[in-house]
Design a protein around this motif. Structure first.
Motif, PDB file in Angstrom:
ATOM      1  N   UNK A  29      -5.451  -0.491  -1.168  1.00 33.05           N
ATOM      2  CA  UNK A  29      -4.245  -0.345  -2.020  1.00 33.05           C
ATOM      3  C   UNK A  29      -3.354  -0.385  -0.783  1.00 33.05           C
ATOM      4  N   UNK A  30      -2.782  -1.859  -0.626  1.00 33.00           N
ATOM      5  CA  UNK A  30      -1.616  -1.966   0.526  1.00 33.00           C
ATOM      6  C   UNK A  30      -0.638  -1.010   0.149  1.00 33.00           C
ATOM      7  N   UNK A  31      -0.113  -0.851  -1.059  1.00 38.35           N
ATOM      8  CA  UNK A  31       1.122  -0.159  -1.412  1.00 38.35           C
ATOM      9  C   UNK A  31       0.817   1.358  -1.029  1.00 38.35           C
ATOM     10  N   UNK A  32      -0.180   1.844  -1.119  1.00 40.35           N
ATOM     11  CA  UNK A  32      -0.675   3.219  -0.734  1.00 40.35           C
ATOM     12  C   UNK A  32      -0.361   3.159   0.758  1.00 40.35           C
ATOM     13  N   UNK A  33      -0.795   2.575   1.656  1.00 41.20           N
ATOM     14  CA  UNK A  33      -0.868   2.389   2.776  1.00 41.20           C
ATOM     15  C   UNK A  33       0.683   2.329   3.282  1.00 41.20           C
ATOM     16  N   UNK A  92       7.050   5.750  -3.959  1.00 42.18           N
ATOM     17  CA  UNK A  92       7.028   7.411  -4.500  1.00 42.18           C
ATOM     18  C   UNK A  92       6.060   7.351  -5.226  1.00 42.18           C
ATOM     19  N   UNK A  93       5.718   6.317  -6.290  1.00 40.34           N
ATOM     20  CA  UNK A  93       4.657   6.678  -7.125  1.00 40.34           C
ATOM     21  C   UNK A  93       3.277   6.327  -6.177  1.00 40.34           C
ATOM     22  N   UNK A  98       9.184  -3.611   2.267  1.00 39.87           N
ATOM     23  CA  UNK A  98       8.122  -4.234   1.735  1.00 39.87           C
ATOM     24  C   UNK A  98       7.964  -4.221   0.031  1.00 39.87           C
ATOM     25  N   UNK A  99       7.957  -2.707  -0.125  1.00 41.98           N
ATOM     26  CA  UNK A  99       7.706  -2.310  -1.426  1.00 41.98           C
ATOM     27  C   UNK A  99       9.138  -1.343  -2.080  1.00 41.98           C
ATOM     28  N   UNK A 100       9.161  -1.724  -3.266  1.00 43.01           N
ATOM     29  CA  UNK A 100      10.355  -0.734  -3.868  1.00 43.01           C
ATOM     30  C   UNK A 100      10.343   0.526  -3.752  1.00 43.01           C
ATOM     31  N   UNK A 102       2.425   5.312   5.320  1.00 50.11           N
ATOM     32  CA  UNK A 102       3.264   5.011   6.608  1.00 50.11           C
ATOM     33  C   UNK A 102       4.605   5.382   6.345  1.00 50.11           C
ATOM     34  N   UNK A 103       5.498   5.062   5.401  1.00 49.02           N
ATOM     35  CA  UNK A 103       6.754   5.477   5.190  1.00 49.02           C
ATOM     36  C   UNK A 103       6.817   7.127   5.487  1.00 49.02           C
ATOM     37  N   UNK A 104       5.899   7.832   4.878  1.00 48.09           N
ATOM     38  CA  UNK A 104       5.983   9.290   4.969  1.00 48.09           C
ATOM     39  C   UNK A 104       5.961   9.562   6.704  1.00 48.09           C
TER      40      UNK A 104
END
Length: 302
Positions: free
Chosen positions: A256-260, A64-65, A57-59, A264-266
């Motif tokens: 901030x959906x990218x942070x979510x 990482x950022x 969903x996100x690069x 989740x990836x972690x």
């Protein structure tokens, strides 16, 4: 009777069922195997698609950022700090409990195991309410704890208790199975060599059941990482204090959906690595170590 009728007359006049030919059996076997492959592929696709979507969903660079945010960093610290403490409590209290349950055969033992397993089927909200009713300021032990100057609810102690409550059955149940799978002749042999109950437990039972205990600990740790319901009701969601990774995902979902996604990836990566490492260690132990420890190499008195 016609030639196309699949049923014929037996020698005693009873009808005999037609036996399928070899070619028909091959077709049936292939259809069955194809069904198994298709069902497995559909199940894996259904289970893996949401996980893969998190990473696609996100690069990776943005993921990482996003992990560099204060919310993600604080949630990581709180989660691993509280989960490691909870896991230590689970191991210290759950291991002797599991050994006791595995070496007893009675109705009381069955009742104890049932009570230990009860949090597995409790809704998370019920677990949170129960912890609050037991340890909150107005709970059963709230007055006693307040007199001692101990405030449990809505701090890291509450997170530890919530994780311990929901994750301990995963370890204890697996540990009971690991101890029950031991060859009973080995503890008996250790006792004949002079080992007391403590010696049998530490020098025989624990080494032999180590693989199963490790698997149970990994399951409990992975369950604790994903704990949400009981924690948010009992400990709240205070950044840097009680906000774990799961709670941070819930908060960041709208902010901030990218942070979510990054958090989740972690969680996905950590849980997968935990389970995989336990499987590898268990397989390595089963292939490289002797299944029977040397009970006569050293004194076993307790």
């Amino acid at each position: 009777m016609g030639q196309d009728d699949p049923v014929g007359e037996g020698p005693d006049g009873a009808q005999a069922r037609r036996v399928p030919s070899a070619s028909e059996g091959v077709v049936v076997n292939r259809l069955f195997r194809g069904t198994l492959v298709l069902a497995t592929a559909l199940a894996l696709g259904f289970l893996l698609l949401p996980i893969v979507a998190i990473f696609l969903r996100v690069p990776p660079g943005e993921l990482i950022s996003a992990l560099q945010s204060d919310v993600a960093k604080d949630a990581l610290v709180v989660t691993f700090e509280t989960n490691l403490i909870a896991l230590a409590l689970i191991l210290v209290l759950g291991t002797p409990t599991a050994y006791w349950a595995a070496t007893r055969q009675s109705r009381f033992r069955d009742l104890v195991v049932t009570l230990i397993e009860l949090p597995l089927v409790l809704p998370p909200a019920v677990a949170g309410i129960g912890l609050l009713a037991a340890f909150g300021r107005l709970g059963l032990l709230g007055g006693t704890l307040d007199t001692l100057g101990i405030d449990v609810a809505f701090n890291k102690v509450a997170v530890v208790l919530a994780v311990t409550f929901v994750a301990s059955p995963f370890y204890v149940r697996t540990a009971v199975s690991a101890f029950e799978a031991l060859d009973p002749t080995l503890p008996a042999a250790a006792r004949t060599l002079g080992a007391g109950p403590g010696g049998v437990f530490f020098r025989v039972a624990l080494p032999l059941a180590a693989g199963g205990l490790g698997a149970g600990a990994a399951l409990a740790f992975a369950r604790g990482l994903g704990e949400f319901g009981a924690t948010i009701m009992f400990a709240g969601s205070l950044q840097g204090v009680t906000q774990t990774l799961s709670l941070a995902i819930y908060e960041q979902f709208d902010l901030d959906f990218d942070v979510a996604l990054a958090i989740s990836a972690v969680l996905v990566a950590t849980s997968a690595a935990t389970l995989l490492s336990v499987k590898l260690v268990t397989r390595w132990r089963s292939t490289s170590s002797s299944p029977i420890p040397s009970v006569a190499s050293s004194p076993l008195s307790s």
